[in-house]
Enzyme design. Sequence first.
Site, mmCIF file in Angstrom:
data_model
loop_
_atom_site.group_PDB
_atom_site.id
_atom_site.type_symbol
_atom_site.label_atom_id
_atom_site.label_comp_id
_atom_site.label_asym_id
_atom_site.label_seq_id
_atom_site.Cartn_x
_atom_site.Cartn_y
_atom_site.Cartn_z
ATOM 1 N N GLU A 111 17.288 33.618 36.406
ATOM 2 C CA GLU A 111 17.051 34.783 35.021
ATOM 3 C C GLU A 111 15.735 34.684 34.516
ATOM 4 O O GLU A 111 15.104 33.671 34.717
ATOM 5 C CB GLU A 111 18.008 34.427 34.101
ATOM 6 C CG GLU A 111 19.410 34.390 34.435
ATOM 7 C CD GLU A 111 20.602 33.877 33.159
ATOM 8 O OE1 GLU A 111 20.764 34.419 32.310
ATOM 9 O OE2 GLU A 111 20.876 32.492 33.503
ATOM 10 N N LYS A 149 12.770 34.186 32.096
ATOM 11 C CA LYS A 149 12.682 33.192 30.554
ATOM 12 C C LYS A 149 12.079 34.026 29.673
ATOM 13 O O LYS A 149 10.811 33.971 29.826
ATOM 14 C CB LYS A 149 12.015 32.021 31.035
ATOM 15 C CG LYS A 149 12.070 30.793 29.807
ATOM 16 C CD LYS A 149 11.652 29.616 30.271
ATOM 17 C CE LYS A 149 11.640 28.835 29.087
ATOM 18 N NZ LYS A 149 10.799 28.913 28.042
ATOM 19 N N ASP A 181 10.133 34.915 26.225
ATOM 20 C CA ASP A 181 9.221 34.113 25.232
ATOM 21 C C ASP A 181 9.830 34.814 23.883
ATOM 22 O O ASP A 181 9.144 35.671 23.519
ATOM 23 C CB ASP A 181 8.053 34.483 25.627
ATOM 24 C CG ASP A 181 7.039 33.266 25.171
ATOM 25 O OD1 ASP A 181 7.781 32.249 24.898
ATOM 26 O OD2 ASP A 181 5.840 33.357 25.195
ATOM 27 N N TYR A 198 18.927 39.633 23.951
ATOM 28 C CA TYR A 198 19.609 39.560 25.206
ATOM 29 C C TYR A 198 20.734 38.116 24.986
ATOM 30 O O TYR A 198 20.104 37.223 24.842
ATOM 31 C CB TYR A 198 18.780 39.435 26.402
ATOM 32 C CG TYR A 198 18.133 40.559 26.958
ATOM 33 C CD1 TYR A 198 19.333 41.662 27.514
ATOM 34 C CD2 TYR A 198 16.813 40.623 27.424
ATOM 35 C CE1 TYR A 198 18.553 42.874 27.761
ATOM 36 C CE2 TYR A 198 16.251 41.844 27.740
ATOM 37 C CZ TYR A 198 17.182 42.840 28.321
ATOM 38 O OH TYR A 198 16.654 44.124 28.788
ATOM 39 N N LYS A 246 8.412 27.355 35.460
ATOM 40 C CA LYS A 246 7.421 28.061 34.627
ATOM 41 C C LYS A 246 6.332 28.466 35.556
ATOM 42 O O LYS A 246 5.977 27.995 36.741
ATOM 43 C CB LYS A 246 6.686 26.981 33.578
ATOM 44 C CG LYS A 246 7.533 26.487 32.496
ATOM 45 C CD LYS A 246 7.711 27.670 31.363
ATOM 46 C CE LYS A 246 8.223 27.312 30.091
ATOM 47 N NZ LYS A 246 7.273 26.070 29.322
ATOM 48 N N CYS A 276 -24.575 51.282 14.848
ATOM 49 C CA CYS A 276 -23.468 51.591 15.558
ATOM 50 C C CYS A 276 -23.797 52.293 17.281
ATOM 51 O O CYS A 276 -24.583 52.999 17.277
ATOM 52 C CB CYS A 276 -22.860 53.039 14.936
ATOM 53 S SG CYS A 276 -21.249 53.735 15.951
ATOM 54 N N CYS A 326 -18.219 59.679 13.135
ATOM 55 C CA CYS A 326 -18.628 59.185 14.250
ATOM 56 C C CYS A 326 -17.735 59.536 15.436
ATOM 57 O O CYS A 326 -16.392 59.074 15.406
ATOM 58 C CB CYS A 326 -18.614 57.521 13.927
ATOM 59 S SG CYS A 326 -19.139 56.576 15.443
HETATM 60 ZN ZN ZN Z 1 -20.798 55.322 14.530
#
Ligand code: ZN
Length: 696
Positions: free
Chosen positions: A118, A120, A122, A231, A326, A419, A442
């Site tokens: 199955e 695993k 997390d 699950y 793992k 920028c 922007c």
């Molecule tokens: Zn900008």
Amino acid sequence: MTDRETTAAERRAEELRRALNDANYWYYVRDQPRIPDAEYDVMMRELKEIERAHPELARPDSPTLRVGAEPADQFEKVRHLAPMLSLDNAFDPEELRGWQRRNARIAAEVEDAGYVAELKIDGAAVALLYEDGVLVRGATRGNGLIGEGVTANLRTIGAIPLRLRDEGEVPIPPRMEVRGEVYMTLSGFERLNERRAAEGLPTFANPRNATAGSLRQLDPRVTAGRPLHFYGFQIQLDPELDTTLPVRNQADVLELLAAWGIPVNPHRRLCDSLEEVLAYAEQAEQDRARLDYEIDGVVVKVAPVALWEELGVVGEREPRWAIAYKFAPDLATTRLLHIRVNVGRTGAINPYAVLEPVEIGGAMVKLATLHNFEDIARKDLRENDMVLVKRAGDVIPQVVAPLTEERTDQERYEPPTECPACRTPLEHPPDEVMVYCPNTSCPGRIYWGIVHFVSRGAMDIRGLGERTVQQLLDRGQVRDFADLYDLEESDLLGLEGFAEISARKLVQSIDEARARPFSRLLFALGIRHVGANAAKLIARAFGGVDGLLAASRDDIAAIHGIGDTTADALAAFLAEPRNITLLDRLRAAGVNVVEPVERAERQPFAGLTFVVTGTLPSLSRKDAKTFIERLGGRVTGSVSGSTDYVVLGEEPGSKAERARELGVPTLSEDELRRLAEERDATASDIEAEAREDSTA
Ligand SMILES: [Zn+2]
């Protein structure tokens, strides 16, 4: 309250609970919704009212608990029916084979018994205690023996049945724990983080942390707002009772759980040999990037349950019959080619790393986040460094550290001062780690701006993913929000992943999104400090775009719940002619700029329950229902003690009799309209009085 009325309410409550639990099963477990959301809401409202009027009818399996109970002061300690075991790990095929050899010395049959593999996931392991099929308690794993009772939180998770389905061939044991994993989908996790970022809250590092944090909320209403799933994978019977289940192997366990309405992960394999397990694990590792949740390995169980007892448990904690295989570590080293930046929708400058492509955990990684310039400075990351990169657990790969011993003549990184998209000098608010492009027009902001604009909490345009947004921008088909509404099917056909049906669907969902309340549009515009909540307050206060445009900065700041920062930011936004043009274009494109009046403000039928029966002179049954509901009333199917009026047409049948029996007043269609007018007039009078009071 007569006994008969209580019985009627009790019956109706039970009927509603069953119907709602059933609807939930089809929605969350089978992914095939059976009833429209609106109908679900109506039933839920009716059940809530019954439970409010008859608190003694509240039940632990009532779907009303899903919206979240009152906050708790602390979690109770809960002893599991039997210890929740933890799994030993195997990190490579040789370790897995060693596990099989050790087991074979205890039970020789293991060699040919087969395995169930199955995924695993997390997430966070939990134990759900069901008594006679009803969820009565839910707990975190804790130390394995004792966990924390988080029942109210677990009840908010739609995928967890409050009552098991008793339709299969195997009867539900009187008392058992269903164990499994609560987890957050990656898409849900990203939306949650986006929302938190927009609201100025700290974001979660990964879905596992977000899951654990959500389960440990003292206020279940917070948990209810988190995108959690479940699950199941194990049944723990009560050792005090003499129950058994007809299961031969783990695959049977999963099938049994599924028959009872518990969601089980469809990804699993019954393998004949360990080599087949390894092949499956390899495939799973490659496919993991395609899943909408994090996995960090494959759980391998000896298939026959009969062997589990024989193999036993090591040190009372680790079963010999199961192991976690793992995946390869999620770290890799590669070269950091460039440090680049992009502009977020609020103007935040996000640095990221362009990497020499490297495979980590089955996926090719070319980009990684660098969080912010302070982080780069602290780690002293330099272009052309060899770096350690991590992927897994975390959604976006990240650069962990430079390998400084391999450094030659790399120069210290200098963050940009203007920028990259519009050359405006960047600003660094003193109390923040991020730097910003202050230019509201922007062009660099537009990508994330559109991604936010179409997102679920905003205009909720389904089927318009980030890749599509990027393509539309690249092709110049979209330059701002208003352009979205000009898109036609033919514009979409050339895009990656679009065929006729998907193009038509997207155009349709863009069209449907035109009708969203103004508050959604206001939030969708991505104005700094105007989160979903603030947008709602502002839209309600001004009623729509016209009211807002006529308002001054102080009018905005005067709204209860709106602070000076938000008022300043919104006023600055509205002061820009470019933004006014945008609003005009959105309106011209047919986007709704009016906030619907809150139903509670004009609901002459609020709190009243009606039953409609027989043929009415002008309204169809459905129209009559809509008419009543729009005025705040509720329409139910059967006459009971809680019915306020029965609307009678021609040939009403048994419901008219029932109304007479219970003494429920009846109305003709005309009388129904008159009742609405009378009550509305009373409501307006009360409103007018209230207004006078407040201005006096
Ligand atoms: Zn900008």
